[in-house]
Design an enzyme around this catalytic site. Structure first.
Site, short mmCIF file in Angstrom:
data_model
loop_
_atom_site.label_atom_id
_atom_site.label_comp_id
_atom_site.label_asym_id
_atom_site.label_seq_id
_atom_site.Cartn_x
_atom_site.Cartn_y
_atom_site.Cartn_z
N GLY A 142 3.42 -3.64 2.97
CA GLY A 142 3.73 -4.59 1.60
C GLY A 142 3.92 -5.91 2.42
O GLY A 142 3.32 -6.57 2.23
N LYS A 148 13.73 -1.08 10.40
CA LYS A 148 14.17 -0.05 10.69
C LYS A 148 13.49 0.70 11.76
O LYS A 148 12.32 1.44 12.03
CB LYS A 148 14.92 0.81 9.66
N ARG A 174 -5.00 -3.93 -6.63
CA ARG A 174 -5.27 -2.76 -7.39
C ARG A 174 -6.42 -2.44 -8.17
O ARG A 174 -6.89 -1.34 -8.39
CB ARG A 174 -4.11 -1.68 -6.78
N GLY A 225 2.88 3.62 2.78
CA GLY A 225 3.45 4.90 3.08
C GLY A 225 2.04 6.01 3.71
O GLY A 225 2.00 6.22 4.97
#
Length: 393
Positions: free
Chosen positions: A349, A199, A38, A372
């Site tokens: 990720g 999920k 990053r 996200g």
């Protein structure tokens, strides 16, 4: 293409440029940086502004500090040191930069400073207007280059952008928005999406939003298991969300033909790297089986869908790719996407880890660092930082 002002469009000579970067890197217990990806990704914005004669200040969040409290473990000191090494120039760290602007008296064009962890400032996470105004007063040009935080309305990602004289996107943010727009706003058809993971609950709204846009939607992992359960197939002890089977059924009913589901799977009796892998047809899963990957016939069926796609969006591995015995589906998917002539964008990720493991990063058109923010963009949500940039054109 989405309209917003870019750093490359702005004259920054002799200007004070405030860059909100995403320098939230992983560290070990001693605070040493374990992956500087990053930091390296943030360099083009910093180098461009410095090369064009700006005085540059850069900040980021790191971890989850308590606002108003300085703690050494939350400090950007290791990040400032790494920036200094990479840029081969001093990058001093300014501690109480938002509450006391006296440090600016010695700041001159060509200088670079790192402003301490922005989440240490009281009001940062609540997007406090007074804090946003105080920060905007420190600069002539505000640059948001932190797509990973674009889904959060915070003082350094949103509020300051409305208060600053000029607000624009840095090169990393601009590249993300260009790639996502190309994949979703005006995609080359057919558009195929892979949404996988443990999920359904965290990705159900993403699945429905994408189902309305795409031509093919491939579910994997625990999400696929929930769809299989909804269709009455045995899934043994596999990870799934039975209480969401009705939602999965509704998606299959509302979007017929869009969800190609596994026809064979790789099972084991236990969740471990050395568990014996067995390939089974989807109707033959035993009560004590765990589905840990998709099978080879499933990948054979998916290959023509992906090879004929004009655009591919990938979020999530198809199985437990960390265990080699159950990595076949995700590896095959990575290799197919790498060979496909489609414009491909991948994010999340686990997806980034899979891309690294199977060595296909250079063959994916765009690898998103968003996490996200990437998921919320897929869901069709307006990201606060993006809304701010569009408003400041």
């Amino acid at each position: 293409m989405m309209q917003f002002k870019r750093l490359s469009d702005v004259d920054v000579k002799n200007k004070r440029v405030f860059i909100r970067a995403d320098l939230n890197v992983p560290q070990d217990e001693q605070g040493a940086i374990t992956d500087d990806t990053r930091i390296r990704a943030s360099l083009p914005a910093i180098e461009d502004a410095l090369a064009r004669g700006a005085a540059v200040m850069v900040t980021s969040h790191l971890g989850r500090p308590t606002e108003g409290e300085w703690r050494a473990e939350d400090s950007l000191a290791p990040i400032a040191q790494r920036l200094s090494e990479l840029l081969k120039r001093p990058a001093p760290l300014i501690r109480d930069w938002a509450s006391d602007a006296s440090w600016q008296k010695t700041l001159k064009p060509g200088d670079l400073v790192v402003l301490e962890n922005c989440r240490m400032n009281k009001g940062e996470k609540k997007n406090d207007e007074a804090l946003s105004r105080a920060m905007a007063a420190l600069c002539d040009v505000y640059v948001n280059d932190a797509f990973g935080t674009a889904h959060r309305a915070e003082a350094t990602t949103h509020g300051i952008g409305f208060q600053a004289a000029v607000a624009c996107a840095g090169p990393l943010m601009a590249a993300e928005l260009d790639a996502l727009s190309q994949a979703l706003a005006a995609p080359k058809r057919p558009l195929a999406a892979i949404v996988a993971g443990s999920k359904v609950s965290t990705k159900l709204t993403v699945l429905r939003a994408l189902a309305e846009k795409v031509d093919t939607l491939i579910a994997g992992g625990g999400i696929a298991n929930t769809f299989l359960l909804a269709q009455g197939f045995p899934i043994g002890k596999s990870l799934a969300e039975p209480d969401l089977a009705d939602e999965a059924k509704a998606l299959l009913r509302d979007f017929p033909g869009k969800f190609p589901l596994p026809v064979d799977v790789v099972c084991a009796k236990s969740f471990s790297a050395d568990a014996k892998a067995e390939i089974k047809d989807i109707g033959e899963v035993a009560d004590d089986d765990l589905i840990l990957d998709v099978g080879p016939r499933t990948m054979e069926a998916l290959m023509p869908l992906l090879m004929s796609a004009g655009t591919i969006v990938w979020n999530g591995p198809l199985g437990v790719f960390e265990f080699d015995a159950f990595a076949g589906g995700t590896k095959a998917l990575a290799k197919i996407i790498a060979r496909s002539p489609a414009f491909s964008i991948a994010g999340g990720g686990d997806t980034l880890a899979a891309i690294a493991k199977f060595g296909v990063a250079s063959d994916v058109s765009y690898v998103s660092t968003g996490g996200g923010a990437f998921l919320e963009f897929l869901e069709g949500k307006e990201l606060p930082a993006v809304a701010m940039l569009k408003a400041r054109v």
